[in-house]
Design a protein around this motif. Structure first.
Motif, PDB file in Angstrom:
ATOM      1  N   PHE A 233       0.820  -1.215   0.000  1.00 33.82           N
ATOM      2  CA  PHE A 233       0.000   0.000   0.000  1.00 33.82           C
ATOM      3  C   PHE A 233       0.854   1.266   0.000  1.00 33.82           C
ATOM      4  O   PHE A 233       0.506   2.242  -0.670  1.00 33.82           O
ATOM      5  CB  PHE A 233      -0.979   0.002   1.173  1.00 33.82           C
ATOM      6  CG  PHE A 233      -2.251  -0.733   0.856  1.00 33.82           C
ATOM      7  CD1 PHE A 233      -3.281  -0.100   0.187  1.00 33.82           C
ATOM      8  CD2 PHE A 233      -2.401  -2.054   1.205  1.00 33.82           C
ATOM      9  CE1 PHE A 233      -4.443  -0.775  -0.136  1.00 33.82           C
ATOM     10  CE2 PHE A 233      -3.555  -2.741   0.891  1.00 33.82           C
ATOM     11  CZ  PHE A 233      -4.583  -2.104   0.217  1.00 33.82           C
ATOM     12  N   LYS A 234       1.960   1.258   0.705  1.00 35.80           N
ATOM     13  CA  LYS A 234       2.845   2.435   0.696  1.00 35.80           C
ATOM     14  C   LYS A 234       3.430   2.668  -0.701  1.00 35.80           C
ATOM     15  O   LYS A 234       3.593   3.805  -1.119  1.00 35.80           O
ATOM     16  CB  LYS A 234       3.957   2.273   1.724  1.00 35.80           C
ATOM     17  CG  LYS A 234       3.466   2.450   3.144  1.00 35.80           C
ATOM     18  CD  LYS A 234       4.568   2.185   4.153  1.00 35.80           C
ATOM     19  CE  LYS A 234       4.036   2.307   5.571  1.00 35.80           C
ATOM     20  NZ  LYS A 234       5.049   1.926   6.574  1.00 35.80           N
ATOM     21  N   ALA A 235       3.737   1.592  -1.414  1.00 36.77           N
ATOM     22  CA  ALA A 235       4.270   1.726  -2.769  1.00 36.77           C
ATOM     23  C   ALA A 235       3.177   2.161  -3.755  1.00 36.77           C
ATOM     24  O   ALA A 235       3.437   2.937  -4.669  1.00 36.77           O
ATOM     25  CB  ALA A 235       4.888   0.408  -3.230  1.00 36.77           C
ATOM     26  N   CYS A 236       1.961   1.672  -3.558  1.00 37.77           N
ATOM     27  CA  CYS A 236       0.855   2.010  -4.454  1.00 37.77           C
ATOM     28  C   CYS A 236       0.323   3.417  -4.231  1.00 37.77           C
ATOM     29  O   CYS A 236      -0.120   4.073  -5.176  1.00 37.77           O
ATOM     30  CB  CYS A 236      -0.298   1.024  -4.260  1.00 37.77           C
ATOM     31  SG  CYS A 236       0.011  -0.643  -4.853  1.00 37.77           S
ATOM     32  N   TYR A 237       0.324   3.857  -2.992  1.00 31.48           N
ATOM     33  CA  TYR A 237      -0.313   5.124  -2.634  1.00 31.48           C
ATOM     34  C   TYR A 237       0.634   6.013  -1.834  1.00 31.48           C
ATOM     35  O   TYR A 237       0.414   6.271  -0.652  1.00 31.48           O
ATOM     36  CB  TYR A 237      -1.585   4.861  -1.831  1.00 31.48           C
ATOM     37  CG  TYR A 237      -2.546   3.946  -2.550  1.00 31.48           C
ATOM     38  CD1 TYR A 237      -3.282   4.401  -3.642  1.00 31.48           C
ATOM     39  CD2 TYR A 237      -2.695   2.618  -2.164  1.00 31.48           C
ATOM     40  CE1 TYR A 237      -4.152   3.560  -4.316  1.00 31.48           C
ATOM     41  CE2 TYR A 237      -3.567   1.773  -2.826  1.00 31.48           C
ATOM     42  CZ  TYR A 237      -4.295   2.255  -3.904  1.00 31.48           C
ATOM     43  OH  TYR A 237      -5.148   1.427  -4.574  1.00 31.48           O
ATOM     44  N   PRO A 238       1.691   6.511  -2.467  1.00 31.44           N
ATOM     45  CA  PRO A 238       2.634   7.379  -1.754  1.00 31.44           C
ATOM     46  C   PRO A 238       1.991   8.740  -1.468  1.00 31.44           C
ATOM     47  O   PRO A 238       1.057   9.150  -2.147  1.00 31.44           O
ATOM     48  CB  PRO A 238       3.801   7.510  -2.720  1.00 31.44           C
ATOM     49  CG  PRO A 238       3.198   7.297  -4.069  1.00 31.44           C
ATOM     50  CD  PRO A 238       2.070   6.322  -3.857  1.00 31.44           C
ATOM     51  N   GLY A 239       2.485   9.412  -0.465  1.00 34.00           N
ATOM     52  CA  GLY A 239       1.977  10.744  -0.156  1.00 34.00           C
ATOM     53  C   GLY A 239       0.841  10.701   0.850  1.00 34.00           C
ATOM     54  O   GLY A 239       0.460   9.647   1.350  1.00 34.00           O
TER      55      GLY A 239
END
Length: 167
Positions: free
Chosen positions: A11-17
């Motif tokens: 999830f951190k890689a898919c949805y940065p920021g």
């Protein structure tokens, strides 16, 4: 615990920021709680040889009626490094995401599903196509539901907001 850490990394890689509206899916401790929730079932896709988890998706029971359950497909992601991955399987080309959808459909029916649904963001055309190929039908569009998740350029000075398609 291993799956919680891997899911968090996906999830951190898919949805940065900071624009992702479900920040709890980025936090390993909150994912651990979801993994033991009786109304939620998370699946992961991993390479057999290395046990490396690169995709995840869940089914979540929203309502349990006397006739069956209303189940949402969600909490899904494929690590960006593995998107577009294809492999041969029984004389057809398949993808991990499409297979993840099929497996969740099977699990939903095994869990007495009456209605299956998902809300897909419009900036993910491959997601929409995969759900269509698995029998989901668009029934509603909710415009401007989320903030600018993927930092798409504003249009004509208007702040871009993400829309979803309920299927």
């Amino acid at each position: 615990e291993f799956d919680a850490k891997a899911i968090s990394e996906i999830f951190k890689a898919c949805y940065p920021g900071d624009n992702y509206p479900f920040q709890e899916f980025l936090e390993e401790d909150k994912i651990k709680v979801n993994l033991v929730d009786k109304n939620s079932l998370a699946l992961v896709v991993e390479f057999k040889e290395t046990n490396h988890v690169f995709a995840t998706g869940s089914i979540v029971t929203k309502y349990d009626t006397s006739k069956g359950k209303v189940i949402e497909f969600g909490r899904a992601g494929i690590h960006p490094e593995y998107r577009g991955l294809r492999f041969a399987q029984e004389n057809e080309v398949s993808s991990p995401f499409r297979d993840l959808i099929k497996e969740r459909i099977n699990l939903a029916y095994e869990n007495n599903a009456l209605i299956l649904y998902t809300c897909a963001v419009t900036s993910h055309p491959r997601t929409l196509a995969a759900f269509l190929k698995n029998g989901f039908v668009p029934v509603a569009i909710e415009t401007g539901k989320y903030p600018n998740i993927f930092e798409i350029n504003d249009i004509d000075g208007k702040k871009f907001r993400e829309s979803t398609i309920m299927m």
